[in-house]
Design a protein around this motif. Sequence first.
Motif, short mmCIF file in Angstrom:
data_model
loop_
_atom_site.label_atom_id
_atom_site.label_comp_id
_atom_site.label_asym_id
_atom_site.label_seq_id
_atom_site.Cartn_x
_atom_site.Cartn_y
_atom_site.Cartn_z
N VAL A 123 -2.28 10.24 -4.87
CA VAL A 123 -1.52 9.04 -4.48
C VAL A 123 -1.05 9.17 -3.02
N GLY A 124 -0.50 10.33 -2.67
CA GLY A 124 -0.04 10.54 -1.29
C GLY A 124 -1.17 10.41 -0.29
N ARG A 125 -2.35 10.94 -0.65
CA ARG A 125 -3.49 10.88 0.27
C ARG A 125 -4.05 9.46 0.39
N VAL A 126 -3.99 8.69 -0.69
CA VAL A 126 -4.42 7.30 -0.62
C VAL A 126 -3.52 6.51 0.33
N ILE A 127 -2.20 6.73 0.23
CA ILE A 127 -1.26 6.03 1.11
C ILE A 127 -1.47 6.46 2.57
N ASN A 128 -1.64 7.76 2.78
CA ASN A 128 -1.95 8.23 4.13
C ASN A 128 -3.23 7.58 4.65
N GLY A 129 -4.22 7.47 3.77
CA GLY A 129 -5.48 6.86 4.16
C GLY A 129 -5.32 5.41 4.55
N PHE A 130 -4.46 4.70 3.83
CA PHE A 130 -4.22 3.29 4.15
C PHE A 130 -3.70 3.17 5.59
N SER A 131 -2.81 4.07 5.96
CA SER A 131 -2.29 4.09 7.33
C SER A 131 -3.39 4.38 8.34
N VAL A 132 -4.20 5.40 8.06
CA VAL A 132 -5.27 5.78 8.98
C VAL A 132 -6.27 4.65 9.14
N GLY A 133 -6.54 3.92 8.06
CA GLY A 133 -7.46 2.79 8.14
C GLY A 133 -6.98 1.73 9.12
N ILE A 134 -5.68 1.42 9.06
CA ILE A 134 -5.11 0.43 9.98
C ILE A 134 -5.20 0.93 11.43
N CYS A 135 -4.74 2.15 11.65
CA CYS A 135 -4.68 2.67 13.02
C CYS A 135 -6.07 2.89 13.60
N SER A 136 -6.98 3.44 12.82
CA SER A 136 -8.32 3.74 13.35
C SER A 136 -9.09 2.47 13.68
N ALA A 137 -8.79 1.37 12.99
CA ALA A 137 -9.47 0.10 13.28
C ALA A 137 -8.86 -0.60 14.49
N GLN A 138 -7.55 -0.55 14.63
CA GLN A 138 -6.90 -1.40 15.63
C GLN A 138 -6.55 -0.70 16.94
#
Length: 535
Positions: free
Chosen positions: A116-131
């Motif tokens: 769960v923690g890694r999924v939430i971290n991943g959600f953040s990385v997805g936003i930052c890495s795209a924008q």
Amino acid sequence: MYKIANINFIAAIAVIGGALFGFDISSMSAVISTQAYLCQFNQLGVNEQNKCMGPKADVQGGITAAMPGGSWLGALISGLLTDRFGRKTSIQIGACIWVVGSIIQAASVDIAMLIVGRVINGFSVGICSAQVPVYISELAPPSMRGRLVGFQQWAITWGILIMFFICYGCSYIKGTAAFRLPWGLQVVPALLLFLGLLFLPESPRWLAKKDRWEESKAVLTLVHGKGDPNSPFVAHEMEEIREMVEFERANADVSYMELIKPNMINRTTIGVFTQIWSQLTGMNVMMYYITYVFTMAGLGSDVLLPSSIQFIINVVMTVPALLWMDRWGRRPTLLIGAFFMCLWLCVNAGIFGAYSVPPYPGEFTSESESMSITGPPAKAVIASTYLFVASYAPTWGPVSWTYPPELFPLRLRGKAVALCTSANWAFNFALAYFVPPAFANITWRVYVLFAVFCFAMFWHVYFFFPETACKPLEEIEDIFDYSKPGSIKYLGTPAWKTHNTRATTLKKERGELSAEEKVGFEEHKAEHKEETGAL
């Protein structure tokens, strides 16, 4: 509030978003072979040496893949966030989400909570890495765009290196603090990112898209005009942005569906495959599971320190791309990288295939460590792995982040780069999950698979990827001009006929174009405006 004007400082703060991804890669790579981690999340019991065996291979793959799985969703949603709230605010939202995920991950008591923690971290990385690449590309002058967006990859490599040594130091701590402390320290760069962004300007192109023209000009004056609102380069940029915004409003939608329309599908395919191929090189797999490879190569309990050499190489070898990528161009850089990565993967496959043997019972702690190789062949595997990293770092690493934002028009850039980045994370997820059981079942043939991918990407780049280096974002539309008055639709300029325009772009930025060059430029611009207006 005070706003930073220096574009290098702006990029340096923004790319901390990339460092978050690097921190995650390293924090997982460095702990998966430690006894503290293996015992906390143990599923396989203990071996003959009374050491914990850790999670099953497919479960470890799932734990690792949880982060890119969350990143896939975060990247897709980032397209909606950035169009509504702006590039800068979207990255700040990502930083806040990262703090939550890191706290949960550091407090994990079982595999479910860790995922769960890694999924939430991943959600953040997805936003930052795209924008982050979108944000920087829309602020950067054309002649520096490759270098500045390439800082994203350099930040990733620094994040990997810093967190690896934090994990290495914490590995001497007894108990679960050995992995909880580094996972908790991951909140620090996110806080720095959030606070640093408060002092950065918003993207001038996003501001223009929202009819905030005065603010848009103010940002261009601050960053490109050195405070002079009458700067010729600022006036030229404002004119191009205004024309593009007006044209896009009169001629197009802004939905994801436009990305698959006939006049856009080519560049969408190129952008998506840029990110897919960057994963199919096998580089991130090397980063996640390098301790497995070096353990099989006979380094045993000393695997962490030799692994750090790979991360140092990654940082150092990214520098040449930052210095010269705009001069080299995108196409040559990608082609050379694909060739050499294919070479070193073939070398590793050949060495493991010819010299490795099955490990004896109890030799290794993970079932993914399915081969044993010693002596000179083991040293050759280690050297070849280092050379693979040295081939990726100045080529596909930075260019895969630089290239997609350059391909798309303003109205679609946020959504398009989000889609491309989501493809990166979808394949990152699949490969992170695939590799542990792949090493367990098909052993050295894993290297053959990635070598074939590198061979295929070389030819895909050669025939289909156009050169975009040093071209203003509004002018790249010329490359993908699909129709002209009185003609049928055709496939733009052939990729192998496109070239770098660095010399002309530098003259334009400095106001040094000759009278003849200015006339030619204006004629070309008028012709392009007439043709695109007929679409």
